[in-house]
Write a protein that holds these residues in place. Structure first.
Motif, PDB file in Angstrom:
ATOM      1  N   UNK A  54      14.241  -4.893  11.987  1.00 14.25           N
ATOM      2  CA  UNK A  54      13.283  -5.777  11.327  1.00 14.25           C
ATOM      3  C   UNK A  54      12.333  -6.409  12.335  1.00 14.25           C
ATOM      4  N   UNK A  55      11.048  -6.469  11.955  1.00 11.46           N
ATOM      5  CA  UNK A  55      10.077  -7.245  12.720  1.00 11.46           C
ATOM      6  C   UNK A  55       9.479  -8.298  11.812  1.00 11.46           C
ATOM      7  N   UNK A  56       9.401  -9.541  12.319  1.00  7.65           N
ATOM      8  CA  UNK A  56       8.850 -10.651  11.554  1.00  7.65           C
ATOM      9  C   UNK A  56       7.476 -10.989  12.096  1.00  7.65           C
ATOM     10  N   UNK A  78      -0.384  -1.480  12.489  1.00  3.03           N
ATOM     11  CA  UNK A  78      -0.229  -2.025  13.839  1.00  3.03           C
ATOM     12  C   UNK A  78       1.232  -2.060  14.275  1.00  3.03           C
ATOM     13  N   UNK A  79       2.147  -2.373  13.353  1.00  2.84           N
ATOM     14  CA  UNK A  79       3.539  -2.567  13.735  1.00  2.84           C
ATOM     15  C   UNK A  79       4.453  -1.409  13.397  1.00  2.84           C
ATOM     16  N   UNK A  80       3.960  -0.464  12.602  1.00  2.00           N
ATOM     17  CA  UNK A  80       4.796   0.697  12.298  1.00  2.00           C
ATOM     18  C   UNK A  80       5.255   1.437  13.556  1.00  2.00           C
ATOM     19  N   UNK A  81       4.405   1.605  14.581  1.00  2.63           N
ATOM     20  CA  UNK A  81       4.883   2.285  15.797  1.00  2.63           C
ATOM     21  C   UNK A  81       6.068   1.573  16.452  1.00  2.63           C
ATOM     22  N   UNK A 101      13.967   0.377   8.314  1.00  5.45           N
ATOM     23  CA  UNK A 101      13.056  -0.514   9.025  1.00  5.45           C
ATOM     24  C   UNK A 101      12.362  -1.427   8.031  1.00  5.45           C
ATOM     25  N   UNK A 102      12.056  -2.656   8.472  1.00  8.36           N
ATOM     26  CA  UNK A 102      11.435  -3.643   7.608  1.00  8.36           C
ATOM     27  C   UNK A 102      10.399  -4.441   8.388  1.00  8.36           C
ATOM     28  N   UNK A 103       9.227  -4.648   7.770  1.00 12.34           N
ATOM     29  CA  UNK A 103       8.174  -5.497   8.324  1.00 12.34           C
ATOM     30  C   UNK A 103       7.938  -6.619   7.320  1.00 12.34           C
TER      31      UNK A 103
END
Length: 294
Positions: A54-56, A78-81, A101-103
């Protein structure tokens, strides 16, 4: 493949650990979070659980958890990579591991992690990072997460992935030992490691001959706390260790020869508890801070 449980047919005494929940790891693309992903992937594989990466994205205004707002497409691009890299790194270590994966958006990293951590067996974060993770240990984000999340929070410290074969749990005999002991017994069993149960205390100045009597009393209390756990895991090697010294310094020294250090969270002087706070800063290996789930 997950190791068979060493506990008897009744299972371990209640520890508050999650049953089938996934292991959740936070990433920001930094070297520290990459190490955390590797550790979390190993943990998920040995426990037979899914891994959620996970990215916050911190936002100044309140948004619904998981809502990326009006500029969703560019943010995802931008954050998928970063998320893909985390997923690929986990799968290189364990090709059969199920990884999601989670954004997500939240006003703080801790808030975003806590929202999704409700479904996690453990929350894993790196020691250093960038962006929201940069103040993980020294600022409010990491301390709040480790001090208030109802469950295990693992802060990945150290530089070696070579197994040592020992898990250390620090016990404060004044608090309920079940959360920390439950996690420590399960962690040692999953690794096939020895469990060292460590209680450190400092005699009062001028106590003299009473020190020996007090030490014997602490040995007895530690043995009583461990008795039900030993009975449920008779094949697990458990070492009881009562020493005189500062708990933080003693646990930090023990961490140099351990795969994992487990501590509880009392939350008196600090949100994390003074001992947990100190161990998180000074340990030489990953640290699991465990609060009860109830």
């Amino acid at each position: 493949m997950a190791k068979p449980s060493p506990f008897g047919p009744d299972g371990p005494p209640s520890s508050g650990t999650a049953g089938d929940r996934a292991v959740l790891v936070g990433t920001d693309g930094s070297a520290s979070s990459e190490r955390a992903i590797g550790w979390a992937a190993d943990e998920a594989a040995r426990l037979g659980k899914e891994l959620h990466v996970l990215h916050v994205l911190e936002t100044p205004t309140r948004t619904a958890p998981g809502d990326t707002g009006g500029d969703a497409e560019s943010l995802i691009d931008a954050w998928n990579p970063v998320l893909r890299a985390g997923r690929d790194a986990a799968l290189r270590r364990h090709p059969r591991l199920k990884v999601e994966t989670m954004l997500v958006h939240d006003r703080t990293v801790a808030g975003g992690l806590r929202h999704y951590a409700g479904e996690a067996a453990e929350v894993v974060v790196g020691h250093r990072g960038r962006g929201g993770f940069a103040s993980l240990l020294l600022g409010s984000t990491g301390l709040h997460l480790a001090g208030h999340y109802p469950g295990p929070v693992v802060i990945v410290r150290g530089h070696s992935d070579t197994p040592i074969g020992e898990v250390v749990v620090g016990l404060d005999l004044a608090e309920d030992p079940a959360p920390a002991l439950g996690h420590a017994f399960a962690a040692a069993a999953a690794r096939g490691a020895r469990l060292r149960v460590l209680h450190a205390w400092r005699p009062a100045a001028g106590s003299g001959a009473d020190v020996h009597l007090a030490a014997n009393g602490r040995h007895d209390r530690l043995a009583a706390a461990l008795a039900p756990w030993r009975g449920r895991a008779p094949d697990l090697k458990v070492v009881e260790d009562v020493v005189t010294g500062h708990p933080v310094q003693t646990l930090a020294q023990a961490s140099a020869e351990a795969d994992l250090v487990v501590v509880g969270s009392r939350g008196r002087s600090f949100p994390l508890g003074s001992v947990g706070h100190g161990v998180v800063h000074h340990a030489h290996c990953p640290v699991a801070v465990v609060r009860p789930r109830d």
